[in-house]
Design an enzyme around this catalytic site. Structure first.
Site, PDB file in Angstrom:
ATOM      1  N   THR A  70       0.843  -1.203   0.000  1.00  0.00           N
ATOM      2  CA  THR A  70       0.000   0.000   0.000  1.00  0.00           C
ATOM      3  C   THR A  70       0.871   1.242   0.000  1.00  0.00           C
ATOM      4  O   THR A  70       1.885   1.265   0.681  1.00  0.00           O
ATOM      5  CB  THR A  70      -0.829   0.001   1.306  1.00  0.00           C
ATOM      6  N   ARG A 116     -13.659  -8.437   0.309  1.00  0.00           N
ATOM      7  CA  ARG A 116     -12.862  -8.051   1.478  1.00  0.00           C
ATOM      8  C   ARG A 116     -12.395  -6.597   1.350  1.00  0.00           C
ATOM      9  O   ARG A 116     -11.941  -6.151   0.310  1.00  0.00           O
ATOM     10  CB  ARG A 116     -11.658  -8.977   1.596  1.00  0.00           C
ATOM     11  N   VAL A 117     -12.520  -5.869   2.446  1.00  0.00           N
ATOM     12  CA  VAL A 117     -11.994  -4.505   2.540  1.00  0.00           C
ATOM     13  C   VAL A 117     -10.982  -4.509   3.677  1.00  0.00           C
ATOM     14  O   VAL A 117     -11.245  -5.082   4.741  1.00  0.00           O
ATOM     15  CB  VAL A 117     -13.137  -3.504   2.819  1.00  0.00           C
ATOM     16  N   GLY A 118      -9.857  -3.876   3.455  1.00  0.00           N
ATOM     17  CA  GLY A 118      -8.813  -3.845   4.479  1.00  0.00           C
ATOM     18  C   GLY A 118      -8.821  -2.560   5.281  1.00  0.00           C
ATOM     19  O   GLY A 118      -9.833  -1.856   5.379  1.00  0.00           O
ATOM     20  N   ASP A 119      -7.691  -2.260   5.861  1.00  0.00           N
ATOM     21  CA  ASP A 119      -7.560  -1.079   6.722  1.00  0.00           C
ATOM     22  C   ASP A 119      -7.437   0.219   5.936  1.00  0.00           C
ATOM     23  O   ASP A 119      -7.734   1.294   6.457  1.00  0.00           O
ATOM     24  CB  ASP A 119      -6.308  -1.219   7.602  1.00  0.00           C
ATOM     25  N   THR A 137       0.663   0.059   6.602  1.00  0.00           N
ATOM     26  CA  THR A 137       0.698  -0.917   5.523  1.00  0.00           C
ATOM     27  C   THR A 137       0.900  -2.299   6.135  1.00  0.00           C
ATOM     28  O   THR A 137       1.322  -2.412   7.275  1.00  0.00           O
ATOM     29  CB  THR A 137       1.809  -0.579   4.509  1.00  0.00           C
ATOM     30  N   GLY A 138       0.584  -3.318   5.366  1.00  0.00           N
ATOM     31  CA  GLY A 138       0.707  -4.683   5.876  1.00  0.00           C
ATOM     32  C   GLY A 138      -0.662  -5.313   6.059  1.00  0.00           C
ATOM     33  O   GLY A 138      -1.633  -4.884   5.436  1.00  0.00           O
ATOM     34  N   GLY A 162      -3.959  -5.742   6.907  1.00  0.00           N
ATOM     35  CA  GLY A 162      -4.903  -4.732   7.348  1.00  0.00           C
ATOM     36  C   GLY A 162      -5.761  -5.127   8.533  1.00  0.00           C
ATOM     37  O   GLY A 162      -6.142  -4.283   9.344  1.00  0.00           O
TER      38      GLY A 162
HETATM   39  N1  ASP Z   1      -2.975  -2.855   4.303  1.00  0.00           N
HETATM   40  C1  ASP Z   1      -3.390  -3.390   3.045  1.00  0.00           C
HETATM   41  C2  ASP Z   1      -4.585  -4.256   3.235  1.00  0.00           C
HETATM   42  O1  ASP Z   1      -4.640  -5.011   4.196  1.00  0.00           O
HETATM   43  C3  ASP Z   1      -2.352  -4.165   2.334  1.00  0.00           C
HETATM   44  C4  ASP Z   1      -0.956  -3.690   2.452  1.00  0.00           C
HETATM   45  O2  ASP Z   1      -0.619  -2.644   2.894  1.00  0.00           O
HETATM   46  O3  ASP Z   1      -0.126  -4.425   2.052  1.00  0.00           O
HETATM   47  O4  ASP Z   1      -5.445  -4.227   2.405  1.00  0.00           O
END
Ligand code: ASP
Length: 304
Positions: A162, A190-193, A213-214, A216
């Site tokens: 992200t 699916r929706v993330g953070d 990031t990471g 979510g």
């Molecule tokens: N945070 C993002 C999500 O979970 C993915 C990412 O940053 O790699 O959708």
């Protein structure tokens, strides 16, 4: 509907922009141009992350992003100002610049968040056009992934990226943006953070901002970026605050060591830092001294 109240009294500052990962270097350049022209940090973060959204080589944001398990590219993004105005879109399809749609939600609706087909209809009504975001490369990778038995990919090194960006302009206004195609091969819907205010991005114009990031789900369970900003409000440095949010995840979520999470924070004095779970997270900073890519400190040992 924009907030008529000022969140604080910004002091004059020298501009700075920070963003997640190596691709932040190119995105920062576009933001930096806006900042050095005397522009608003909101315009800077939008211009900055649009570079990443348009780059098909970045496989985790915008055009060319990894699709979900059903083979569709679905995008999440949000934007937030120093005055606590915010806009967000989630599960948006076929629109290359979700960050600009999020900004339009903020500026042209009474709402904060639009999702799915409603977000797309709104974007089309604002003059955005539909395009296919699934590149031949992402499609081929998805087909290979399906052939391997449809195991969801772990979020560690290659599977997320992200772009989150924070900028402080020379009028002392701090704004942030966050945009992603989310976890590769996520469940459809699916929706993330990243579009969730407080999870993937948070800004308080009198304190500072944070982006994440990471994986979510970990930020959503802990409202990580809100926590980073609140820790800075209580006197923590950006580095201490990012570490505090990672420690909260480690303390509360038993499986944290299987995932990557990284936070970047920028305070209103222009100080920035990052902290993450696994080594391997980088963040880019551009200020009057130049452009630098930093390796974040990490909670755990060697990269997974
Ligand atoms: N945070 C993002 C999500 O979970 C993915 C990412 O940053 O790699 O959708």
């Amino acid at each position: 509907m924009l907030n008529p109240h000022k969140a604080g009294t910004p002091a004059k500052t020298t501009p700075v922009v920070v963003s997640t990962w190596d691709h932040g270097l190119a995105a920062n350049q576009a933001a930096w141009k806006v900042l050095t022209d005397g522009g608003y940090s909101l315009d800077a973060v939008e211009a900055g992350v649009r570079v990443t959204e348009a780059d098909p080589e970045v496989r985790t944001v915008g055009l060319g992003g990894y699709p979900d398990a059903s083979g569709e590219v679905t995008l999440d993004a949000c934007i937030m100002t120093e005055a606590m105005d915010c806009g967000s879109v989630a599960f948006l399809r076929d629109i290359k610049h979700p960050i600009s749609v999020a900004r339009a939600v903020m500026e042209h609706t009474p709402h904060v968040m639009l999702v799915g087909s409603g977000a797309q209809e709104f974007a089309l009504s604002r003059g955005f056009s539909k395009e296919n975001l699934l590149t031949a490369e992402s499609y081929a990778d998805w087909q290979r992934w399906r052939a391997q038995g449809e195991r969801p990919k772990d979020i560690n090194i290659e599977n997320h990226d992200t772009i989150g960006m924070l900028a402080l302009d020379n009028a002392g206004r701090l704004c942030g943006a966050c945009t992603t195609s989310g976890a590769a091969y996520k469940l459809h819907g699916r929706v993330g953070d990243s579009p969730i205010i407080g999870a993937g991005l948070y800004v308080d114009g009198a304190v500072g901002g944070a982006v994440a990031t990471g994986m979510g789900e970990l930020m959503m369970k802990t409202l990580g970026c809100f926590l980073v900003v609140e820790l800075m409000r209580q006197g923590a440095s950006p580095g201490q605050a990012c570490k505090g949010a990672v420690l909260r995840i480690a303390e509360k979520l038993g499986d944290y060591a299987a995932f990557q999470v990284g936070f970047v924070a920028l305070n209103c004095q222009g100080e920035s830092a990052a902290y993450c779970i696994q080594p391997g997270f980088s963040y880019a900073r551009q200020d009057q001294r130049g452009a630098v890519l930093y390796q974040s400190e990490a909670l755990l040992g060697e990269a997974i």
